[in-house]
Every structure is written in C-alpha cells, then in structure tokens.
Design a protein around this motif. Structure first.
Motif, PDB file in Angstrom:
ATOM      1  N   ILE A 142       2.688   4.860   2.270  1.00 49.80           N
ATOM      2  CA  ILE A 142       2.247   5.218   3.622  1.00 49.80           C
ATOM      3  C   ILE A 142       2.543   4.083   4.602  1.00 49.80           C
ATOM      4  CG2 ILE A 142       0.208   5.707   5.022  1.00 49.80           C
ATOM      5  CD1 ILE A 142      -0.937   7.201   2.614  1.00 49.80           C
ATOM      6  N   SER A 143       2.315   2.825   4.174  1.00 50.23           N
ATOM      7  CA  SER A 143       2.563   1.669   5.055  1.00 50.23           C
ATOM      8  C   SER A 143       4.035   1.557   5.412  1.00 50.23           C
ATOM      9  CB  SER A 143       2.077   0.388   4.370  1.00 50.23           C
ATOM     10  OG  SER A 143       0.691   0.467   4.084  1.00 50.23           O
ATOM     11  N   ILE A 144       4.904   1.722   4.421  1.00 52.54           N
ATOM     12  CA  ILE A 144       6.342   1.631   4.664  1.00 52.54           C
ATOM     13  C   ILE A 144       6.782   2.730   5.624  1.00 52.54           C
ATOM     14  CG2 ILE A 144       8.612   1.823   3.600  1.00 52.54           C
ATOM     15  CD1 ILE A 144       7.393   0.509   1.107  1.00 52.54           C
ATOM     16  N   ARG A 145       6.288   3.942   5.399  1.00 54.58           N
ATOM     17  CA  ARG A 145       6.697   5.058   6.259  1.00 54.58           C
ATOM     18  C   ARG A 145       6.159   4.872   7.680  1.00 54.58           C
ATOM     19  NH1 ARG A 145       8.919   9.448   3.708  1.00 54.58           N
ATOM     20  NH2 ARG A 145       8.875   9.418   1.412  1.00 54.58           N
ATOM     21  N   ARG A 146       5.000   4.240   7.805  1.00 56.07           N
ATOM     22  CA  ARG A 146       4.495   3.944   9.145  1.00 56.07           C
ATOM     23  C   ARG A 146       5.447   3.011   9.894  1.00 56.07           C
ATOM     24  NH1 ARG A 146      -0.867   1.198   9.527  1.00 56.07           N
ATOM     25  NH2 ARG A 146      -0.265   1.219  11.731  1.00 56.07           N
ATOM     26  N   VAL A 147       5.893   1.986   9.170  1.00 53.53           N
ATOM     27  CA  VAL A 147       6.814   1.030   9.789  1.00 53.53           C
ATOM     28  C   VAL A 147       8.108   1.713  10.193  1.00 53.53           C
ATOM     29  CG1 VAL A 147       8.165  -1.078   9.389  1.00 53.53           C
ATOM     30  CG2 VAL A 147       5.811  -0.924   8.552  1.00 53.53           C
ATOM     31  N   LEU A 148       8.529   2.670   9.395  1.00 51.84           N
ATOM     32  CA  LEU A 148       9.777   3.384   9.678  1.00 51.84           C
ATOM     33  C   LEU A 148       9.591   4.477  10.730  1.00 51.84           C
ATOM     34  CD1 LEU A 148      11.236   3.673   6.048  1.00 51.84           C
ATOM     35  CD2 LEU A 148      11.880   2.048   7.848  1.00 51.84           C
ATOM     36  N   GLY A 149       8.357   4.656  11.243  1.00 49.42           N
ATOM     37  CA  GLY A 149       8.138   5.586  12.346  1.00 49.42           C
ATOM     38  C   GLY A 149       7.667   6.971  11.952  1.00 49.42           C
ATOM     39  N   ALA A 150       7.092   7.117  10.747  1.00 48.47           N
ATOM     40  CA  ALA A 150       6.602   8.437  10.319  1.00 48.47           C
ATOM     41  C   ALA A 150       5.426   8.878  11.197  1.00 48.47           C
ATOM     42  CB  ALA A 150       6.174   8.386   8.861  1.00 48.47           C
ATOM     43  N   THR A 151       5.351  10.152  11.508  1.00 49.45           N
ATOM     44  CA  THR A 151       4.247  10.704  12.310  1.00 49.45           C
ATOM     45  C   THR A 151       3.013  10.921  11.429  1.00 49.45           C
ATOM     46  OG1 THR A 151       4.930  12.982  11.893  1.00 49.45           O
ATOM     47  CG2 THR A 151       5.896  11.863  13.809  1.00 49.45           C
ATOM     48  N   GLU A 152       1.867  11.118  12.095  1.00 49.60           N
ATOM     49  CA  GLU A 152       0.643  11.357  11.342  1.00 49.60           C
ATOM     50  C   GLU A 152       0.720  12.658  10.547  1.00 49.60           C
ATOM     51  OE1 GLU A 152      -2.875  11.196  13.625  1.00 49.60           O
ATOM     52  OE2 GLU A 152      -2.673   9.064  14.129  1.00 49.60           O
ATOM     53  N   PHE A 153       1.392  13.657  11.099  1.00 47.43           N
ATOM     54  CA  PHE A 153       1.544  14.910  10.364  1.00 47.43           C
ATOM     55  C   PHE A 153       2.338  14.697   9.087  1.00 47.43           C
ATOM     56  CE2 PHE A 153       3.970  18.754   9.371  1.00 47.43           C
ATOM     57  CZ  PHE A 153       2.945  19.673   9.224  1.00 47.43           C
ATOM     58  N   HIS A 154       3.367  13.887   9.159  1.00 48.22           N
ATOM     59  CA  HIS A 154       4.178  13.590   7.974  1.00 48.22           C
ATOM     60  C   HIS A 154       3.357  12.817   6.944  1.00 48.22           C
ATOM     61  CE1 HIS A 154       7.800  13.116   5.621  1.00 48.22           C
ATOM     62  NE2 HIS A 154       7.614  11.791   5.574  1.00 48.22           N
ATOM     63  N   LEU A 155       2.534  11.884   7.407  1.00 48.68           N
ATOM     64  CA  LEU A 155       1.673  11.135   6.489  1.00 48.68           C
ATOM     65  C   LEU A 155       0.610  12.053   5.866  1.00 48.68           C
ATOM     66  CD1 LEU A 155       1.146   7.849   8.535  1.00 48.68           C
ATOM     67  CD2 LEU A 155       2.722   8.239   6.613  1.00 48.68           C
ATOM     68  N   PHE A 156       0.091  12.971   6.670  1.00 50.24           N
ATOM     69  CA  PHE A 156      -0.878  13.940   6.157  1.00 50.24           C
ATOM     70  C   PHE A 156      -0.248  14.812   5.073  1.00 50.24           C
ATOM     71  CE2 PHE A 156      -2.850  18.106   6.166  1.00 50.24           C
ATOM     72  CZ  PHE A 156      -4.201  17.800   6.092  1.00 50.24           C
ATOM     73  N   HIS A 157       1.014  15.185   5.282  1.00 51.26           N
ATOM     74  CA  HIS A 157       1.732  15.976   4.291  1.00 51.26           C
ATOM     75  C   HIS A 157       1.885  15.201   2.983  1.00 51.26           C
ATOM     76  CE1 HIS A 157       5.388  17.651   2.362  1.00 51.26           C
ATOM     77  NE2 HIS A 157       4.859  18.815   2.755  1.00 51.26           N
ATOM     78  N   ILE A 158       2.151  13.927   3.077  1.00 52.30           N
ATOM     79  CA  ILE A 158       2.309  13.104   1.869  1.00 52.30           C
ATOM     80  C   ILE A 158       0.988  12.975   1.122  1.00 52.30           C
ATOM     81  CG2 ILE A 158       2.830  10.769   1.030  1.00 52.30           C
ATOM     82  CD1 ILE A 158       4.789  10.517   3.367  1.00 52.30           C
ATOM     83  N   LEU A 159      -0.089  12.755   1.866  1.00 56.31           N
ATOM     84  CA  LEU A 159      -1.382  12.487   1.229  1.00 56.31           C
ATOM     85  C   LEU A 159      -2.031  13.755   0.681  1.00 56.31           C
ATOM     86  CD1 LEU A 159      -3.438  10.250   0.655  1.00 56.31           C
ATOM     87  CD2 LEU A 159      -4.509  10.768   2.850  1.00 56.31           C
ATOM     88  N   GLY A 160      -1.861  14.885   1.359  1.00 62.34           N
ATOM     89  CA  GLY A 160      -2.604  16.080   0.970  1.00 62.34           C
ATOM     90  C   GLY A 160      -1.805  17.182   0.329  1.00 62.34           C
ATOM     91  N   LYS A 161      -0.484  17.004   0.198  1.00 61.04           N
ATOM     92  CA  LYS A 161       0.347  18.095  -0.315  1.00 61.04           C
ATOM     93  C   LYS A 161      -0.072  18.516  -1.719  1.00 61.04           C
ATOM     94  CE  LYS A 161       4.392  17.066  -1.733  1.00 61.04           C
ATOM     95  NZ  LYS A 161       5.826  16.682  -1.804  1.00 61.04           N
ATOM     96  N   GLU A 162      -0.183  17.565  -2.629  1.00 71.47           N
ATOM     97  CA  GLU A 162      -0.512  17.904  -4.014  1.00 71.47           C
ATOM     98  C   GLU A 162      -1.906  18.503  -4.119  1.00 71.47           C
ATOM     99  OE1 GLU A 162      -0.017  14.433  -6.334  1.00 71.47           O
ATOM    100  OE2 GLU A 162       2.149  14.274  -5.996  1.00 71.47           O
TER     101      GLU A 162
END
Length: 277
Positions: free
Chosen positions: A193-213
C-alpha cells in the motif's frame, strides 16, 4: 351424521355449555341465525349453535332449523357464530358446538365469566366473594383472562429475550473478528500500500487491494447462508398457524447491512494505513 352425509363421519368437535349471555360477554359475533333465549323451555339441550369451523365440517353447511346428530343426539342448529380463540394462538380455533343446559347439569368444569371495567374490579371481587361464601365453604379462586393469556406466552417471551441476547453477542463477536481480520490483512499489505501510494494510487485502488479478497469471501458466504436461512426460518414459522410472511427481501436487507458494515470497517483501516509514513 348430518343431512346428506349418508354415513357416520368421525370428526373432533368441542362441546361447550353456555347460557344466553355468553356470546355477548365474549364479543363473539353471530354470523347467522339467532342466539339462545333466556327461557330454557324454548332452547333446551337439543338446540345447538355452531362456530364456523364446525359448520365447515359438514358438507353442505347445515341449514338453520335443521337437525344434526351432534354428540350422539339429534340437535337443531339455530345459529352460527364467528370462530374465536379460547386458547392460545398456537392452534387454530377448534370446531365447537355450544349447548344450553338446565341448572345443575355439569358438562364441563364450572366457570363463571364476568366482564367488568378495570375501575370496578375491587368492588366486584368483594361482591363475588360475599355471594360465593353464601353457597360454598370453599375459597373463591379467580384469574383474569388477559393475565392467563400473558402467562401462556411467557415461554415465547423468554425465548425472544434469549435469542436477542445471543444474536447481540454473535454480532459483537463477528464485528471483533472482522476488525481483527482487516487489521491483519492491512499489516500484511502495508508495504504494498505504501509503495502504491508513492506511485500515485487512488484511495479507491487501495480499497480494492485491501478488501477484494474479503469481499469475495463475503459474497460466497452470503450465497450459502441466504438459502439456508430462508429455508430454516420458513420451516420454523410453519410450526405456527398464524405467522408473518418472511420474504427474500428481509434476508437481502440483512446481507446489505452486513456488507455496509464491512465496507465501513475496511475504509476505516484503509484511512489508518494510508496515514502512516
């Protein structure tokens, strides 16, 4: 045996001895025919009033003034009254025939029904006890109809409170487990999540990563739980002749509420993780 049956037909039917004021006292509507008269010679024990379920046992429905064999005796049907419950709602009203009997004839345990306003109860009880003592040395025992029915449903009230308590505990445990599971998943993916934040990931994209499974598991569990819950609830309600209709919408609403709570928990942990340096 009734007119047109041609044979004896065994059918359970209750027999209740009453007087001419019974139906008015109990607010039982007379559907057709007439009530018993005060003069016993007019309506002897050979007259009968049936409730609707008793009348429906006879095909065709007996005509007023027609003689039917009830209780092994020919009796004249003079009226039909509405069905009513004299027991709990666990059962449907019994087919019942009402007879009027001469004084001293006991066909059932002696009961005196008195309809009175709440304000007059103390004075009425005193008058009843005084009158009773003139005819019997036994103590007068009495109860109130509303209290008797309330006592009959005590088991249901206890079951309701117990079910509510266990449901609340189960929901609390589920929320604690959900909170812990999301926290654990967030810790495992904190670097990603930290790396993707640095690369400019949106909160929706982070939410997808954390809650998809988790959401995939939630949907699978819901697909399994919905039919089972629907079937078990319908089977349990079928034990009662009078019950609510549980449509699929109630269960879908429960799933949506659980999903909303899950999304809120995931979003909370996403915010906490995203704020970390």
């Amino acid at each position: 045996q009734w007119s047109g049956s041609g044979k004896e037909v065994a059918a359970p039917i209750s027999v209740v001895g009453v007087d001419h004021t019974y139906f008015a006292t109990m607010d039982i509507a007379l559907k057709s025919g007439r009530n018993f008269t005060q003069t016993f010679e007019v309506d002897s024990a050979r007259s009968a009033i049936l409730n609707e379920r008793a009348a429906q046992l006879m095909n065709p429905v007996p005509a007023l003034g027609q003689k039917e064999l009830i209780g092994r005796r020919p009796r004249t049907v003079i009226g039909i009254v509405a069905d009513h419950h004299n027991t709990t709602l666990y059962d449907q009203p019994n087919p019942t025939a009402f007879f009027i009997f001469p004084p001293g004839r006991r066909v059932s345990p002696d009961n005196l029904l008195v309809k009175v306003g709440q304000q007059a109860i103390p004075h009425l009880l005193l008058a009843l006890e005084n009158t009773w003592s003139q005819f019997s040395s036994d103590p007068l025992t009495y109860n109130f109809v509303d209290e008797a029915f309330a006592e009959a449903y005590q088991q249901e009230r206890k079951f309701s409170r117990l079910l509510t308590s266990f449901t609340a505990i189960a929901i609390l445990i589920a929320l604690i487990g959900l909170f812990g599971l999301i926290s654990f998943t967030a810790q495992l993916k904190i670097k990603e999540i930290s790396i993707r934040r640095v690369l400019g990931a949106t909160e929706f994209h982070l939410f997808h990563i954390l809650g998809k499974e988790f959401l995939i598991v939630f949907l699978w569990v819901s697909l399994l739980a919905l039919p089972a819950s629907f079937y078990l609830m319908r089977a349990w309600l079928a034990n009662y002749p009078y019950h609510i209709q549980m449509g699929i919408g109630v269960f879908l609403a429960a799933v949506l509420i659980c999903l909303l709570i899950s999304v809120v928990v995931v979003a909370y942990h996403l915010q906490q993780t995203a704020r970390k340096n």
